[in-house]
Design a protein around this motif. Structure first.
Motif, short mmCIF file in Angstrom:
data_model
loop_
_atom_site.label_atom_id
_atom_site.label_comp_id
_atom_site.label_asym_id
_atom_site.label_seq_id
_atom_site.Cartn_x
_atom_site.Cartn_y
_atom_site.Cartn_z
N PRO A 1 38.57 31.84 38.13
CA PRO A 1 39.62 32.23 39.08
C PRO A 1 40.94 32.51 38.37
N ILE A 2 41.50 33.66 38.68
CA ILE A 2 42.68 34.17 37.97
C ILE A 2 43.94 33.35 38.26
N ASP B 1 45.33 28.05 33.47
CA ASP B 1 45.12 28.63 32.14
C ASP B 1 44.70 30.10 32.19
N GLN B 2 44.78 30.71 33.35
CA GLN B 2 44.40 32.11 33.50
C GLN B 2 45.63 32.97 33.73
N PHE B 3 45.45 34.27 33.73
CA PHE B 3 46.57 35.22 33.68
C PHE B 3 47.64 34.96 34.73
N CYS B 4 47.30 35.06 35.99
CA CYS B 4 48.32 34.89 37.05
C CYS B 4 48.87 33.47 37.08
N ALA C 1 41.62 43.41 30.36
CA ALA C 1 43.02 43.69 30.02
C ALA C 1 43.29 43.46 28.54
N ALA C 2 42.59 42.50 27.93
CA ALA C 2 42.81 42.20 26.51
C ALA C 2 42.42 43.37 25.63
N ASP D 1 40.25 42.53 38.82
CA ASP D 1 39.18 43.13 38.02
C ASP D 1 39.55 43.24 36.54
N CYS D 2 40.81 43.54 36.26
CA CYS D 2 41.22 43.76 34.87
C CYS D 2 41.58 42.46 34.15
N HIS D 3 42.15 41.50 34.85
CA HIS D 3 42.64 40.29 34.18
C HIS D 3 41.68 39.12 34.28
N ILE D 4 40.53 39.31 34.87
CA ILE D 4 39.57 38.22 35.00
C ILE D 4 38.92 37.92 33.65
N SER D 5 38.65 36.65 33.39
CA SER D 5 37.88 36.28 32.21
C SER D 5 36.66 35.50 32.68
N TYR D 6 35.76 35.23 31.77
CA TYR D 6 34.48 34.61 32.15
C TYR D 6 34.24 33.37 31.30
#
Length: 156
Positions: A98-99, A103-106, A40-41, A85-90
């Protein structure tokens, strides 16, 4: 009489200025919760314009749920899988984070808005498909029993 009209005009001008300054301050306070490193970024917008998604995403997801559960229609524009799938980071080991973590998108946006995030009580908060180790990702984040393919110990 002239002085009263000038004072009223100045007062009106001052009130308009305060209202515009307040709107500007609110606009500056809107934070961007898209996490660096997520797909998404790299995009300019979501499946809808950002403001529309901020206000309407729950309605889109609810309508998608009805289409999927009651009508058997999958893979449409507003799927929760697409969100993940789009907002996940690694992390540094390439494990998906986990989204729904704070500290993650959702998780970050729902914490900001003080809105309960319960989508992931049932749905996987990381991509859950062949080749992706969702269980390892949840273990790394300290989250257990939330991967659909691995039911929690002791039932359900």
């Amino acid at each position: 009489m002239v002085k009263a009209v000038v004072r009223a005009g100045l007062l009106t001008l001052g009130l308009v200025w305060v209202a515009l300054a307040a709107d500007t301050a609110l606009a500056d306070g809107v934070k961007r919760y898209v996490v660096e490193g997520s797909p998404a970024a790299e995009r300019e917008s979501c499946v809808e314009p950002t403001e529309r998604m901020r206000r309407m995403h729950m309605e889109f997801i609810k309508h998608q749920r009805i289409s999927t559960v009651h009508e058997g229609i999958r893979g449409t524009k507003y799927s929760l899988t697409g969100c993940v799938d789009c907002h996940i980071s690694y992390d540094e080991n390439r494990n998906p984070r986990p989204i729904d973590q704070p500290d993650q998108f959702c998780g970050a946006c729902h914490n900001y808005a003080a809105v309960d995030l319960n989508c992931f009580d049932c749905h996987a908060s990381v991509p859950n498909r062949p080749g992706a180790d969702a269980e390892a990702a949840h273990r790394a984040a300290g989250v257990v029993g939330r991967v659909a393919s691995t039911p929690p110990q002791g039932g359900r």
